[in-house]
Design an enzyme around this catalytic site. Structure first.
Site, PDB file in Angstrom:
ATOM      1  N   HIS A   1      -4.974  -1.064 -13.040  1.00  0.00           N
ATOM      2  CA  HIS A   1      -6.079  -0.395 -12.349  1.00  0.00           C
ATOM      3  C   HIS A   1      -7.435  -1.064 -12.541  1.00  0.00           C
ATOM      4  O   HIS A   1      -8.245  -1.080 -11.594  1.00  0.00           O
ATOM      5  CB  HIS A   1      -6.139   1.076 -12.765  1.00  0.00           C
ATOM      6  CG  HIS A   1      -5.018   1.880 -12.181  1.00  0.00           C
ATOM      7  ND1 HIS A   1      -5.015   2.334 -10.890  1.00  0.00           N
ATOM      8  CD2 HIS A   1      -3.829   2.291 -12.718  1.00  0.00           C
ATOM      9  CE1 HIS A   1      -3.898   2.997 -10.640  1.00  0.00           C
ATOM     10  NE2 HIS A   1      -3.152   2.989 -11.737  1.00  0.00           N
TER      11      HIS A   1
ATOM     12  N   ASP B   1      -8.014  -1.017   5.879  1.00  0.00           N
ATOM     13  CA  ASP B   1      -7.141  -0.633   4.763  1.00  0.00           C
ATOM     14  C   ASP B   1      -6.634  -1.893   4.075  1.00  0.00           C
ATOM     15  O   ASP B   1      -6.208  -2.852   4.737  1.00  0.00           O
ATOM     16  CB  ASP B   1      -5.963   0.187   5.287  1.00  0.00           C
ATOM     17  CG  ASP B   1      -5.095   0.723   4.161  1.00  0.00           C
ATOM     18  OD1 ASP B   1      -5.473   1.727   3.549  1.00  0.00           O
ATOM     19  OD2 ASP B   1      -4.032   0.115   3.891  1.00  0.00           O
TER      20      ASP B   1
ATOM     21  N   ASP C   1      -9.770  -2.026  -9.417  1.00  0.00           N
ATOM     22  CA  ASP C   1     -11.182  -1.693  -9.209  1.00  0.00           C
ATOM     23  C   ASP C   1     -11.986  -2.937  -8.858  1.00  0.00           C
ATOM     24  O   ASP C   1     -12.845  -2.913  -7.970  1.00  0.00           O
ATOM     25  CB  ASP C   1     -11.765  -1.044 -10.460  1.00  0.00           C
ATOM     26  CG  ASP C   1     -11.248   0.369 -10.691  1.00  0.00           C
ATOM     27  OD1 ASP C   1     -10.631   0.932  -9.758  1.00  0.00           O
ATOM     28  OD2 ASP C   1     -11.460   0.900 -11.795  1.00  0.00           O
TER      29      ASP C   1
ATOM     30  N   ASN D   1      -2.091  -2.464  -7.618  1.00  0.00           N
ATOM     31  CA  ASN D   1      -2.412  -1.765  -8.864  1.00  0.00           C
ATOM     32  C   ASN D   1      -1.246  -1.800  -9.837  1.00  0.00           C
ATOM     33  O   ASN D   1      -1.432  -1.973 -11.052  1.00  0.00           O
ATOM     34  CB  ASN D   1      -2.796  -0.315  -8.564  1.00  0.00           C
ATOM     35  CG  ASN D   1      -4.278  -0.137  -8.289  1.00  0.00           C
ATOM     36  OD1 ASN D   1      -5.100  -0.918  -8.755  1.00  0.00           O
ATOM     37  ND2 ASN D   1      -4.622   0.888  -7.533  1.00  0.00           N
TER      38      ASN D   1
ATOM     39  N   GLU E   1      -8.403   2.974  -0.949  1.00  0.00           N
ATOM     40  CA  GLU E   1      -8.530   1.571  -0.560  1.00  0.00           C
ATOM     41  C   GLU E   1      -8.951   1.421   0.900  1.00  0.00           C
ATOM     42  O   GLU E   1      -8.804   0.356   1.492  1.00  0.00           O
ATOM     43  CB  GLU E   1      -7.205   0.829  -0.793  1.00  0.00           C
ATOM     44  CG  GLU E   1      -6.060   1.220   0.124  1.00  0.00           C
ATOM     45  CD  GLU E   1      -5.248   2.411  -0.386  1.00  0.00           C
ATOM     46  OE1 GLU E   1      -4.113   2.568   0.074  1.00  0.00           O
ATOM     47  OE2 GLU E   1      -5.764   3.162  -1.240  1.00  0.00           O
TER      48      GLU E   1
END
Length: 306
Positions: A185, A172, A189, A180, A216
């Site tokens: 965002h 994780d 990505d 973010n 994630e």
């Protein structure tokens, strides 16, 4: 560059083999076998994209060979063309009902054979592409959750037969929501793509699979890997991310991106299943996060505790 597709020719008559090899050799990678047993050995080592199979062979005829091929999940989707000197509707119907995609009568017209083979191979390439897209995460270009679950199930069965353990890493990205919120965002990505690439680069064997589990979270399937080896790989993955110097300006752990990992190992048996391994790795990841993140927690091999 598009990789050349492979055709396997199976015929006990060497004259017919030579004719077909000459017909396809310039455009395809060609394998050949002169018996059903030889063909079975070949397909286990090197799965073809198309099989042209003579029906009438000694010891094992084409019908029996096709039946055996259809029992193997890895070969079930390979198109098979029957090749025969018997030109009867009953024979053709039997072959097509068994799953053959075409039926060629000897002597074969080479020009027609090339066209028909090309059409079947194009359909095979298209099906393979769709199958790959179905198990690939489009953002990170690694296996998606479905691909992971399918792969784990296959390796679990193999490990059960071999009496070997299977290990799983669950990973994780720490405080990814804050990442973010801080960077946006699109940057998030890009971060996911970079972490996926770093995880993949840390895996050392072709059989090891990295996949995006969701959001994630990532997972790594490590076939035939004991707990000690899984921990070594977990540290290698963690170090790869740490050494990349990816920035996370809103992380409570400092201005670098970190990950937490849960490690679990099980030897498949009648008393467990792949879901048990996932649950143990998930619990270990939870404990790693609860203990402060940016660390590895290992699920106990016997009890599942951390």
């Amino acid at each position: 560059m598009i990789q050349r597709q492979t055709i396997l020719l199976v015929d006990d008559e060497i004259h017919h083999l030579k004719v077909l090899i000459k017909a396809f050799l310039n455009d395809y990678r060609v394998l050949f076998a002169r018996s059903g047993d030889e063909a079975l050995q070949l397909v286990q080592q090197d799965a073809p994209d198309l099989i042209v199979l003579d029906v009438m062979m000694p010891e094992m005829d084409g019908y029996r060979l096709l039946e055996l091929l259809r029992r193997d999940a890895a070969l079930r989707q390979v198109p098979v063309i029957f090749l025969t000197g018997r030109d009867t509707e009953a024979d053709e119907r039997r072959g097509l009902e068994m799953g053959a995609v075409d039926y060629w009568t000897k002597p074969v017209s080479i020009d027609i054979a090339r066209i028909r083979a090309r059409n079947h191979l194009e359909l095979k390439r298209h099906r393979d592409l769709l199958a790959k897209l179905a198990i690939t995460d489009p953002l990170c270009n690694i296996a998606n959750r479905r691909g992971f679950e399918d792969y784990l199930a296959r390796e679990w069965r193999c490990a059960a037969r071999a009496g070997q353990p299977v290990s799983l890493l669950m990973i994780d990205i720490d405080f990814f929501k804050a990442f973010n919120d801080h960077y946006g965002h699109p940057a998030g990505d890009q971060c996911l793509r970079q972490v996926a690439a770093l995880i993949g680069s840390a895996l050392s064997r072709p059989a090891d699979l990295a996949a995006r589990y969701g959001g994630e979270e990532f997972v790594c399937v490590l076939p035939e890997t004991a707990a000690e080896g899984a921990l070594v790989l977990a540290n290698r993955v963690r170090d790869a991310v740490a050494n990349s110097a990816l920035m996370h300006g809103d992380s409570p752990l400092g201005e670098r991106l970190t990950i937490s990992l849960g490690v679990a190992t099980l030897k498949p048996s009648t008393a467990n299943e792949p879901a048990d391994l996932i649950e143990r790795a998930d619990r270990a990841l939870y404990d790693a996060k609860k203990a402060g993140r940016d660390r590895i927690a290992v699920a106990d091999y016997e009890r599942g505790s951390v």
